[in-house]
Enzyme design. Structure first.
Site, short mmCIF file in Angstrom:
data_model
loop_
_atom_site.label_atom_id
_atom_site.label_comp_id
_atom_site.label_asym_id
_atom_site.label_seq_id
_atom_site.Cartn_x
_atom_site.Cartn_y
_atom_site.Cartn_z
N HIS A 148 0.81 -1.22 0.00
CA HIS A 148 0.00 0.00 0.00
C HIS A 148 0.85 1.27 0.00
O HIS A 148 0.38 2.33 -0.45
CB HIS A 148 -0.94 0.00 1.21
CG HIS A 148 -2.18 0.81 1.00
ND1 HIS A 148 -2.24 1.88 0.15
CD2 HIS A 148 -3.43 0.71 1.53
CE1 HIS A 148 -3.45 2.41 0.17
NE2 HIS A 148 -4.20 1.70 1.00
N ASP A 373 -9.18 -4.97 -19.37
CA ASP A 373 -9.53 -5.92 -20.42
C ASP A 373 -8.25 -6.52 -20.99
O ASP A 373 -7.41 -5.81 -21.54
CB ASP A 373 -10.31 -5.19 -21.52
CG ASP A 373 -10.76 -6.10 -22.65
OD1 ASP A 373 -10.49 -7.32 -22.58
OD2 ASP A 373 -11.37 -5.60 -23.61
#
Length: 430
Positions: A148, A373
Site C-alpha cells: 500500500h 480488459d
C-alpha cells in the site's frame, strides 16, 4: 479444491534507468498502511495465455517502475524511499492450475479459503505479487497483492488498465506520473491542523499498545448487495442532495451500530478514505502514481446515530469529507517537513484487529474495474478482496450484476453474532 503450483518466477525490474533512482516516500505514502492489499479478479473464458499475460506485465513494469522496485528505510527510518534500478526487486509471478470450474468459487465471497488464490502476504519480499490461477473450464482468477505504501487503489487501477492494453497490443494513452512538485511544502512550512494522533502516532509507545491478531473464525467477511432501486429510495428521503457514497455510508453506519448493540452514550466514528488528488489546488494530475489518500472522521454518539435519520448520518459523512480540502492537505505536507527528523508511523499501524465501536469505510466505486480488459473475448465476472482479518472494515464496490443497474456491493467484516443481526436489518429504512 486442489490448486497446483506450476511455476514461481520473478520478473526483474523493467527497463531500469542507467543510474539508480531513489523516489522518496511522500507523507501520503507514509500514511498508508505498511502492508500488502490483496484483490482477486475473476474472468470468464476465453483468456490470453499466461505467456501473453506475463509479456504484457513485463512491458507494463517498464512504465510503472516503482511496482518492481524495493522499499528501503535508512538507519534513522525517517526518510524511506523506493529504489529503482538497483539489484533485487522485481515482481513475483506464480502460476497455478485449479482442479475445478470457475463457477465453483463465484461470486468470490471473501473467506480464508480465497487466500490460496494469491501469493502469501506475510513477509512478502516483492512490492507487487501476481498469481495466475487457470481453471479447468478456461476461466482465470488473477490474484494481485500490492504494497500500500507504493500505490493507492486509484493508482493500481491505472496500472491494471495499462497492463490489459499492453497484452492486447494497444498503445498507452495515459502514462503514470511521478513528479512530486505539487507536494513541495510551503515556505516557511506551517501546520494549521493537529496531525499527531490523527494521522501519525507519537513514539515511543508502551508494549501494550502493539496490535494483537484475530483468529480466522472470530471475524466474518460478508457481502451485501444494494440495488440501484434501493439506493434511490434512500436518496428520496434526503432533504438535500447527497452522493451514493454518502447516503449508503450513512445507512450502513446507522444499521451496523444497531447490530453491534453498543452503549447509547458511546462515541462511534468512521475512518473514511478520501482521494486528495482533486482536492489540492491546483488539482494533482490524475495520472500521478503513488498514494494521495487522507482520512476524514465523521463521529457521533450511538444514541444520536441510531435514533436519528439516515439523512443525519449522511450529513455527518458529507461534512467530515468536506473538511479535507487544499488547506488541510497543505498542512499535512508541511507537517512532514517540520517533522523531517522524526519517525512517522501511521495511527492505523497501532489500532489492532478490532475497530469496534468504530468503522473503516473505503470506496472502490470510482475504480474502473470493468475497463481492465486482457482481450481474447474474456470478461471480468467478479472481483473482491480475498479475506480481511480485521473487524469493522467496510468496502463499497460497483456491482457487476448488470449494466446500468447502478447497484453497489458492500463487503463488511464483523463478529459472527453482529453479522447475523446486521443481515436481518441490512435493508431496514426505519
Amino acid at each position: 479444491m486442489e490448486i497446483h503450483v506450476v511455476s514461481s518466477t520473478v520478473i526483474p525490474q523493467g527497463l531500469p534507468p542507467t543510474e539508480n533512482t531513489k523516489i522518496p516516500l511522500t507523507v501520503f505514502d507514509m500514511l498508508a498502511s505498511g502492508m500488502h492489499v490483496a484483490v482477486l479478479h475473476a474472468y470468464i473464458p476465453p483468456m490470453p495465455t499466461n505467456t501473453a499475460l506475463k509479456d504484457g506485465l513485463k512491458r507494463a513494469l517498464g512504465l510503472f517502475p516503482t511496482l518492481a522496485g524495493q522499499l528501503v528505510e535508512n538507519d534513522d527510518r525517517c526518510h524511506p524511499y523506493i529504489s529503482i534500478g538497483d539489484n533485487g526487486g522485481g515482481v513475483l509471478v506464480v502460476e497455478t492450475n485449479v482442479e475445478s470450474e470457475l463457477v465453483d468459487i463465484l461470486p468470490l465471497e471473501p473467506s480464508p479459503e480465497l487466500v490460496r488464490f494469491h501469493p502469501p502476504l506475510d513477509e512478502a519480499r516483492h512490492l507487487l505479487q501476481v498469481q495466475l490461477n487457470q481453471f479447468s473450464c478456461g476461466g482465470l482468477v488473477i490474484g494481485l497483492t500490492s504494497h500500500h505504501r507504493v500505490a493507492d487503489g486509484k493508482a493500481i487501477s491505472s496500472f491494471l488498465i495499462a497492463w490489459g492494453k499492453l497484452v492486447r497490443g494497444l498503445q498507452i494513452d495515459s502514462f503514470p506520473g511521478y513528479d512530486q512538485t505539487m507536494l513541495i511544502p510551503r515556505d516557511p512550512p506551517r501546520c494549521d491542523h493537529d496531525h499527531w494522533g490523527i494521522e501519525f502516532q507519537p513514539l515511543p509507545l508502551p508494549p501494550s499498545s502493539l496490535p494483537s491478531t484475530l483468529n480466522s473464525n472470530e471475524v466474518h467477511n460478508m457481502r451485501v448487495h444494494y440495488s440501484g432501486e434501493f439506493i434511490l429510495k434512500i436518496k428520496a428521503r434526503m432533504p438535500t442532495k447527497h452522493s451514493t457514497f454518502e447516503v449508503l455510508t450513512g445507512h450502513l453506519w446507522k444499521n451496523l451500530t444497531r447490530a453491534r448493540g453498543l452503549d447509547p452514550d458511546m462515541l462511534t466514528q468512521i475512518r473514511v478514505a478520501v482521494n486528495g488528488r482533486p482536492r489540492l489546488w491546483p488539482a494533482a494530475p490524475t495520472e500521478y502514481f503513488g498514494n494521495m489518500v487522507l482520512n476524514a472522521f465523521p463521529r457521533a454518539r450511538v444514541k444520536e446515530l441510531t435514533e436519528g435519520s439516515v439523512a443525519d448520518a449522511a450529513r455527518l459523512v458529507h461534512d467530515a469529507v468536506g473538511r479535507i480540502e487544499d488547506g488541510y492537505i497543505r498542512s499535512l505536507i508541511d507537517f512532514r517537513a517540520i517533522n523531517n527528523g522524526n519517525v512517522l508511523v501511521p495511527v492505523t499501524d497501532f489500532e489492532g484487529p478490532v475497530l469496534c465501536p468504530n468503522l473503516e469505510v473505503d470506496s472502490w466505486l470510482g475504480f474502473p474495474f470493468q475497463e481492465v480488459d486482457f482481450g481474447d473475448g474474456g470478461s471480468l465476472c467478479a472481483f473482491a478482496p480475498s479475506w480481511v482479518p480485521v473487524e469493522g472494515v467496510v468496502i463499497l464496490m460497483p456491482t457487476l450484476r448488470g449494466v446500468g443497474e447502478g447497484g453497489v456491493d458492500v463487503m463488511l467484516t464483523l463478529f459472527q453474532d453482529h453479522a447475523e443481526l446486521f443481515r436481518q436489518i441490512s435493508h431496514s429504512l426505519d
